[in-house]
Scaffold this motif. Structure first.
Motif, PDB file in Angstrom:
ATOM      1  N   GLY A   1      18.991  -2.704  44.185  1.00  0.00           N
ATOM      2  CA  GLY A   1      17.838  -2.177  43.470  1.00  0.00           C
ATOM      3  C   GLY A   1      16.612  -2.021  44.342  1.00  0.00           C
ATOM      4  N   THR A   2      15.737  -1.115  43.924  1.00  0.00           N
ATOM      5  CA  THR A   2      14.462  -0.897  44.592  1.00  0.00           C
ATOM      6  C   THR A   2      13.383  -0.755  43.518  1.00  0.00           C
ATOM      7  OG1 THR A   2      13.278   0.450  46.236  1.00  0.00           O
ATOM      8  CG2 THR A   2      14.756   1.624  44.746  1.00  0.00           C
ATOM      9  N   GLN A   3      12.254  -1.415  43.738  1.00  0.00           N
ATOM     10  CA  GLN A   3      11.195  -1.458  42.727  1.00  0.00           C
ATOM     11  C   GLN A   3      10.350  -0.183  42.785  1.00  0.00           C
ATOM     12  OE1 GLN A   3      10.280  -3.990  40.357  1.00  0.00           O
ATOM     13  NE2 GLN A   3       8.931  -2.341  39.635  1.00  0.00           N
ATOM     14  N   VAL A   4      10.135   0.401  41.625  1.00  0.00           N
ATOM     15  CA  VAL A   4       9.223   1.528  41.470  1.00  0.00           C
ATOM     16  C   VAL A   4       8.129   1.107  40.493  1.00  0.00           C
ATOM     17  CG1 VAL A   4       8.939   3.877  40.594  1.00  0.00           C
ATOM     18  CG2 VAL A   4      10.943   3.284  41.978  1.00  0.00           C
ATOM     19  N   THR A   5       6.884   1.190  40.935  1.00  0.00           N
ATOM     20  CA  THR A   5       5.758   0.835  40.084  1.00  0.00           C
ATOM     21  C   THR A   5       4.805   2.023  40.015  1.00  0.00           C
ATOM     22  OG1 THR A   5       5.945  -1.489  40.744  1.00  0.00           O
ATOM     23  CG2 THR A   5       3.886  -0.793  39.692  1.00  0.00           C
ATOM     24  N   VAL A   6       4.512   2.453  38.798  1.00  0.00           N
ATOM     25  CA  VAL A   6       3.620   3.590  38.590  1.00  0.00           C
ATOM     26  C   VAL A   6       2.368   3.083  37.892  1.00  0.00           C
ATOM     27  CG1 VAL A   6       3.364   5.904  37.637  1.00  0.00           C
ATOM     28  CG2 VAL A   6       5.630   5.088  38.360  1.00  0.00           C
ATOM     29  N   SER A   7       1.231   3.222  38.562  1.00  0.00           N
ATOM     30  CA  SER A   7      -0.029   2.763  37.994  1.00  0.00           C
ATOM     31  C   SER A   7      -0.669   3.878  37.166  1.00  0.00           C
ATOM     32  CB  SER A   7      -0.973   2.314  39.097  1.00  0.00           C
ATOM     33  OG  SER A   7      -1.283   3.399  39.934  1.00  0.00           O
ATOM     34  N   PRO A   8      -1.429   3.496  36.131  1.00  0.00           N
ATOM     35  CA  PRO A   8      -2.064   4.508  35.255  1.00  0.00           C
ATOM     36  C   PRO A   8      -3.079   5.353  36.013  1.00  0.00           C
ATOM     37  CG  PRO A   8      -2.017   2.361  34.192  1.00  0.00           C
ATOM     38  CD  PRO A   8      -1.610   2.135  35.625  1.00  0.00           C
TER      39      PRO A   8
ATOM     40  N   ALA B   1      10.074   0.358  36.923  1.00  0.00           N
ATOM     41  CA  ALA B   1      11.326  -0.394  36.751  1.00  0.00           C
ATOM     42  C   ALA B   1      11.933  -0.653  38.121  1.00  0.00           C
ATOM     43  CB  ALA B   1      12.312   0.391  35.890  1.00  0.00           C
ATOM     44  N   VAL B   2      12.967  -1.476  38.116  1.00  0.00           N
ATOM     45  CA  VAL B   2      13.826  -1.576  39.285  1.00  0.00           C
ATOM     46  C   VAL B   2      14.918  -0.516  39.122  1.00  0.00           C
ATOM     47  CG1 VAL B   2      15.419  -3.010  40.600  1.00  0.00           C
ATOM     48  CG2 VAL B   2      13.379  -4.035  39.569  1.00  0.00           C
ATOM     49  N   TYR B   3      15.085   0.302  40.157  1.00  0.00           N
ATOM     50  CA  TYR B   3      16.056   1.395  40.111  1.00  0.00           C
ATOM     51  C   TYR B   3      17.289   1.001  40.910  1.00  0.00           C
ATOM     52  CZ  TYR B   3      12.801   4.537  37.847  1.00  0.00           C
ATOM     53  OH  TYR B   3      11.959   5.129  36.929  1.00  0.00           O
ATOM     54  N   TYR B   4      18.447   1.190  40.276  1.00  0.00           N
ATOM     55  CA  TYR B   4      19.725   0.826  40.873  1.00  0.00           C
ATOM     56  C   TYR B   4      20.593   2.060  41.078  1.00  0.00           C
ATOM     57  CZ  TYR B   4      18.545  -3.922  39.352  1.00  0.00           C
ATOM     58  OH  TYR B   4      17.933  -5.131  39.153  1.00  0.00           O
TER      59      TYR B   4
ATOM     60  N   GLN C   1      15.897  -0.683  35.252  1.00  0.00           N
ATOM     61  CA  GLN C   1      15.695  -1.822  34.367  1.00  0.00           C
ATOM     62  C   GLN C   1      14.250  -2.273  34.459  1.00  0.00           C
ATOM     63  OE1 GLN C   1      18.367  -5.132  35.005  1.00  0.00           O
ATOM     64  NE2 GLN C   1      18.063  -5.858  32.915  1.00  0.00           N
ATOM     65  N   ALA C   2      13.543  -2.153  33.339  1.00  0.00           N
ATOM     66  CA  ALA C   2      12.170  -2.627  33.248  1.00  0.00           C
ATOM     67  C   ALA C   2      12.184  -4.096  32.829  1.00  0.00           C
ATOM     68  CB  ALA C   2      11.403  -1.782  32.246  1.00  0.00           C
ATOM     69  N   PRO C   3      11.103  -4.836  33.097  1.00  0.00           N
ATOM     70  CA  PRO C   3      11.056  -6.253  32.731  1.00  0.00           C
ATOM     71  C   PRO C   3      11.323  -6.455  31.250  1.00  0.00           C
ATOM     72  CG  PRO C   3       9.252  -5.715  34.189  1.00  0.00           C
ATOM     73  CD  PRO C   3       9.902  -4.408  33.838  1.00  0.00           C
ATOM     74  N   GLY C   4      12.243  -7.364  30.932  1.00  0.00           N
ATOM     75  CA  GLY C   4      12.540  -7.686  29.556  1.00  0.00           C
ATOM     76  C   GLY C   4      13.378  -6.668  28.823  1.00  0.00           C
ATOM     77  N   LYS C   5      13.875  -5.663  29.545  1.00  0.00           N
ATOM     78  CA  LYS C   5      14.663  -4.612  28.902  1.00  0.00           C
ATOM     79  C   LYS C   5      16.048  -4.524  29.523  1.00  0.00           C
ATOM     80  CE  LYS C   5      10.763  -1.771  27.419  1.00  0.00           C
ATOM     81  NZ  LYS C   5      10.188  -0.395  27.374  1.00  0.00           N
ATOM     82  N   GLU C   6      16.922  -3.796  28.855  1.00  0.00           N
ATOM     83  CA  GLU C   6      18.265  -3.590  29.374  1.00  0.00           C
ATOM     84  C   GLU C   6      18.245  -2.542  30.473  1.00  0.00           C
ATOM     85  OE1 GLU C   6      20.823  -4.581  25.308  1.00  0.00           O
ATOM     86  OE2 GLU C   6      20.791  -2.551  26.139  1.00  0.00           O
TER      87      GLU C   6
END
Length: 124
Positions: free
Chosen positions: A117-124, A92-95, A39-44
């Motif tokens: 959930g666990t947060q995954v952040t990928v930077s450009p 996103a947060v991965y569940y 689930q990404a911010p503001g998304k389902e």
């Protein structure tokens, strides 16, 4: 009752890799299909990957095919999501989730038990 705990998230640069783990407790997860959603911010919350109880059937969302691999070790009550060639849109947060019956559904409503959930952040 099944309790699920995810780990392995973090910050990674685009093109990098992460491996998520999901450990089950309370009851063995060997009789359950297991899935990963995000689930990404503001998304389902969206389907990512799922695996049957025996591991012989795996389903993937189209955008992760060829990059992500789901696997499980029933002896360790653990499911994994190996994520390679990560992209910023994978942020996103991965569940992790468990479904009775063993079929690796792509529908979130098929899953009865969920982790935090666990947060995954990928930077450009």
């Amino acid at each position: 009752q099944v309790q699920l705990v995810e780990s392995g998230g973090g910050l990674v640069q685009a093109g990098g890799s992460l491996r998520l783990s999901c450990v089950g407790s309370g009851r063995t997860v060997s009789g359950y299909a297991m899935g990963w959603f995000r689930q990404a911010p503001g998304k389902e919350r969206d389907f990512v990957a799922a695996i049957s109880w025996g591991g012989s059937v795996r389903n993937y969302e189209d955008s992760v095919k060829g990059r992500f691999t789901i696997s499980r070790d029933n002896a360790k009550n653990t499911v994994y999501l190996q994520m390679n060639s990560l992209k910023p849109e994978d942020t996103a947060v991965y569940y992790c989730a468990a479904a009775r019956g063993g079929y690796p559904s792509t529908r979130s409503d098929a899953y009865e038990f969920w982790g935090q959930g666990t947060q995954v952040t990928v930077s450009p």
